[in-house]
Every structure is written in C-alpha cells, then in structure tokens.
Design an enzyme around this catalytic site. Structure first.
Site, short mmCIF file in Angstrom:
data_model
loop_
_atom_site.label_atom_id
_atom_site.label_comp_id
_atom_site.label_asym_id
_atom_site.label_seq_id
_atom_site.Cartn_x
_atom_site.Cartn_y
_atom_site.Cartn_z
N LYS A 21 14.28 50.54 -21.56
CA LYS A 21 15.62 51.14 -21.45
C LYS A 21 16.51 50.30 -20.56
O LYS A 21 17.68 50.05 -20.87
CB LYS A 21 15.47 52.56 -20.88
CG LYS A 21 16.77 53.24 -20.51
CD LYS A 21 16.53 54.67 -20.04
CE LYS A 21 15.96 54.76 -18.65
NZ LYS A 21 16.96 54.68 -17.57
N GLY A 91 23.18 57.98 -15.67
CA GLY A 91 23.79 57.53 -14.42
C GLY A 91 24.06 56.04 -14.37
O GLY A 91 25.14 55.60 -13.96
N SER A 165 20.98 50.87 -6.17
CA SER A 165 21.31 49.47 -6.46
C SER A 165 22.27 49.37 -7.64
O SER A 165 22.82 48.29 -7.90
CB SER A 165 20.03 48.69 -6.79
OG SER A 165 19.46 49.16 -8.00
N GLN A 166 22.48 50.46 -8.37
CA GLN A 166 23.33 50.41 -9.57
C GLN A 166 24.78 50.09 -9.23
O GLN A 166 25.50 49.50 -10.04
CB GLN A 166 23.24 51.74 -10.33
CG GLN A 166 21.87 51.98 -10.95
CD GLN A 166 21.69 53.41 -11.43
OE1 GLN A 166 22.55 54.26 -11.25
NE2 GLN A 166 20.54 53.67 -12.05
N ASP A 309 10.81 54.07 -10.73
CA ASP A 309 10.68 54.92 -11.92
C ASP A 309 9.24 55.15 -12.35
O ASP A 309 9.00 55.79 -13.38
CB ASP A 309 11.49 54.34 -13.07
CG ASP A 309 12.98 54.62 -12.91
OD1 ASP A 309 13.34 55.57 -12.20
OD2 ASP A 309 13.80 53.87 -13.49
N LYS A 336 18.51 61.11 -8.00
CA LYS A 336 18.37 60.84 -9.43
C LYS A 336 18.87 62.06 -10.22
O LYS A 336 19.68 62.83 -9.72
CB LYS A 336 16.91 60.51 -9.75
CG LYS A 336 16.38 59.28 -9.01
CD LYS A 336 17.05 58.01 -9.48
CE LYS A 336 16.47 56.78 -8.83
NZ LYS A 336 17.08 55.53 -9.34
N ARG A 384 11.83 61.91 -16.19
CA ARG A 384 10.65 61.42 -15.44
C ARG A 384 9.79 62.59 -14.95
O ARG A 384 8.56 62.50 -14.94
CB ARG A 384 11.09 60.56 -14.25
CG ARG A 384 11.95 59.36 -14.61
CD ARG A 384 11.15 58.20 -15.13
NE ARG A 384 12.05 57.13 -15.55
CZ ARG A 384 11.91 56.40 -16.65
NH1 ARG A 384 10.89 56.62 -17.45
NH2 ARG A 384 12.76 55.45 -16.95
#
Length: 430
Positions: A21, A91, A165-166, A309, A336, A384
């Site tokens: 993904k 997200g 970190s996104q 993840d 998350k 998850r």
C-alpha cells in the site's frame, strides 16, 4: 459487517503477499506529478490506494488500468482546480495531497469519517504550509480543511516530526516543484524514519534530487525540478503480511508467503526478525517466508518505531508467548485511525489477554495456555486492529466476534479470503 473468528489449531497453504500500500500510493502520486505517462505494475488495491487514484483523477491525471498495471498521464506541477477532494479514511493520502493541493487556488478536503480520520490532527503540516504562504482554514487542525494556495513559496521550512513522518513526506513531494530552493528542518523528533526512507527511495526513482542529512532531520531540495515519467514495480506488502505471519506463528502451521523481499526498505520486514527472536521456526529466502509454527513462542523486547504498522501483529503473537514482552517507542500508534495503544489493549483484555500500557509502550504478559475469548470486540474502524485481533481469535478457547471488520479493506481487502485459504475458520455475519 462483522466477522466471527472460531479457534483454528492448524493453518496450511501458500499465498501471494498483497502489493505494498505504501509504495503504491507513493508511485501513484509521483506518476501524477510527472508530465508524461508512467506505468505502475502490480499496484495494491485497497481503500487507501483507491483514494489516491480517485483524487489524482480529480486533480487532472488520466488513469487507465487493467489486471496487471495502471498507466497514468500526469499533470506535473499544474493540477486541475478541484473544489473538493474526498480521501475517505486515508490519512497518508490526505497529508500528501494537502501539500499538492497548495498548488491549486481553493480546495476543500471533506470529512466522511468523523469518528476516525476526522479525529486525527494535521496541525504540524498546516503550520509548515503556512510558512510557505498557503492560507488554510481548518477545525483545530482537523477535517474539514480548506486550502487556498496557488503559489506556495520554497525557502526555509520547519516541520515537527514527533506525531507523524507523513507531514515531512508531504513537503518532500511538493518542494522540488517550486521555483525556489528549499531547506526543511525537522523539529523535535522524527517518527517512522524507515517510512521516510521509502519516500526518498520513490522520489529518487522518479528523478528527483534531495540532499538529506544522515539522521534525516535536515534536507536541501533544489527548486525547479521535474518528475520523470517512469515504469515502477510494486513489491509485496510487509505490514499486511505481518498479521498472516503472526497467525502462522501462534498456530500449528505450514504456511508460505511469496513476494516478500529480504532487502526491502519496508521497516515492517522486522516481523520476520521478531518472530525469529520469538523462536518461531521459519525461513526467508528468495522472497519467500516459510513458517512452520508449533504454537510455542518466547517473549521479546522490540523498538516498535522501526516497524510501526507491524507492531499490533507482533503484540498479538506475544499474547501467547512465554514470559513478558515489551514494545517501546510506539507513542505514534496513538495517532492512527484510532488510539492503537489504549483502544487495542482494551479489546485484547476483553478477549482475555494480560496487557499493560504506558504512554509509549505496550507490555504483554504472555499466556501460552491461550485466552478465553467468547466475546464481542470493537476494532474501532481500524484495519490493523481488525487483523491483529483476528490472530488472537485463532488461538482463543472460544469464538470472538469482531465488529465492523469490513474496514480491513482499507489496506487488505482479501485478508479474510487469504486466512480462509490457509484453513482459518472465519465467517462474515451481518
């Protein structure tokens, strides 16, 4: 839709790992940011990657697809003016596209998941884009978010990295397209550095030059760059496969998973190392992981920030390990789709697990004898959490019912099909 997971002592068979993904969403974005035509082979099909497909179309990319590949003609640095963008519950897609949408005059990101993505904070990225001259209207850092851009400026930019970190990755996709050179300084700490490595890897493949410091806290980005149109091949997905491998580890199993590269830059490849540390019999050669589980596991200590993840799947395996396991440096799990520490551990306790939480730690007192089960549990709309709770259900003494399990489609739409193919007793119910 709910799923009932009935205890299953034995798993056996072979599956192909789903495509990644993380890599798929990044390849889709860099292909859209190129002016020519790019081809992506073996893309992932999930709610996240579908959200990216949908949004880059809305921004002007031409997207054509068959069973093997996607062909994308990009819009370069000139996305079409879109009034609204719908990222669903994704997200990373939201954050990457907030940066790219700053090239548009006026875009609103709508809020269709108020109980999940709608609760997540994006203030750090909003602050960074504000430094670049972008005007943003928002709901205390949350959706809906209206971006009035059109002409973001490069230069010196600071962004916090201690929530996600996104935000940094979003800026790294945007700044090469700007006229000015840019310098990005990461403040505080940087979570999930491994995932930033994936972003840098994809940018390099797309012909973009970025000078990163060794600790990934400082970046120099020349302006005026162009994304090159390329061919990309998506590798197998470790985050989703982590749950399959954990399920094999806690049962008597003979399970083979293909397409998991040994030298992948996905941090979640650490699931293989952690299961080895837990003394699970397995081999990993030529992209194939072969688990011959006997249900016996030893406790571990692991820095979860290296494999964010995969942590929930590791915790699920540790529920049945001999001794006390500790997963530390995992605070970013709280930010998350749900609070993956408090919310997840509450559901594990319902099933009979002995777990404790700290602000940035998960502690698991293993129960090799198994857990009671026989309960209905809430996965908090989190893919998850759904996958990890399923692992626990396979080894429980009584069936568990997982509410709203269809949200597994966010990253792994055929997760339960794969488990059934391996012999797991799982059943969809209304």
């Amino acid at each position: 839709m709910d799923v009932i997971v009935t205890p299953t002592p034995t798993l056996q068979g072979e599956i192909q790992a789903l495509s990644s993904k993380n890599y798929t969403t990044r390849y889709l974005l860099v292909a859209a940011l190129a002016e020519g035509t790019s081809t992506i082979y073996y893309p992932a099909h999930s709610e996240d990657s579908d959200a990216m497909r949908r949004c880059i179309r809305d921004l002007g990319a031409i997207v054509e697809e068959d069973n093997e590949k996607i062909v994308i003609t990009g819009f370069g640095k000139n996305p079409k003016a879109a009034e609204q963008l719908d990222v669903g519950n994704a997200g990373a897609v939201l954050r990457f596209l907030m940066a790219i949408a700053s090239l548009c005059p006026d875009v609103t990101f709508i809020n269709r998941y108020p109980d999940s993505l709608g609760k997540r904070p994006h203030s750090d990225l909003i602050d960074a884009l504000g430094q670049m001259g972008v005007k943003i209207e928002h709901n205390e850092g949350k959706l809906p978010i209206r971006i009035q851009g059109g002409a973001p400026k490069g230069g010196k930019i600071q962004v916090s990295g201690n929530v996600s970190s996104q935000f940094l990755s979003a800026l790294l996709f945007l700044t090469p397209l700007l006229e000015e050179d840019s310098e990005i300084e990461v403040l505080h700490d940087l979570k999930s550095k491994v995932v930033v490595g994936q972003t840098l890897e994809v940018l390099e493949q797309a012909g973009i030059v970025i000078h990163a410091s060794e600790d990934l806290m400082n970046y120099r980005i020349p302006g005026g760059q162009k994304y090159e149109s390329k061919k990309y091949v998506v590798q197998g997905d470790y985050p989703g496969s982590a749950a399959i491998l954990a399920a094999a580890a806690v049962t008597n199993s003979d399970v083979i998973v293909h397409r998991l590269e040994e030298k992948s830059k996905q941090g979640e490849r650490a699931i293989v190392d952690v299961l080895r540390m837990m003394e699970v019999p397995l081999t990993h050669e030529n992209g194939i992981v072969h688990v011959k589980g006997n249900g016996k596991l030893k406790a571990v200590e692991f820095d979860g920030d290296k494999a964010t993840d995969a942590v929930l799947a590791m915790v699920a395996a540790a529920v049945f390990a001999e001794g006390t396991s500790r997963f530390y440096d995992v605070e970013n799990l709280r930010y998350k789709e749900c609070d993956r520490i408090t919310d997840y551990l509450n559901e594990l306790r319902k099933a009979g697990a002995n777990v404790e939480e700290r602000q940035a730690e998960i502690i698991v007192h293993g129960r090799p004898e198994g857990v009671e089960g026989g309960v209905e549990i809430n996965a908090h709309y989190d893919h998850r959490v759904i996958m990890a709770l399923t692992v626990v259900g396979l080894r429980a003494k009584n069936p568990i019912r997982i509410k709203d399990a269809h949200h597994v489609a966010k990253s792994y739409p055929i997760y339960f099909d794969h488990l059934k193919a391996l012999g797991a007793n799982v059943e969809w119910v209304e």
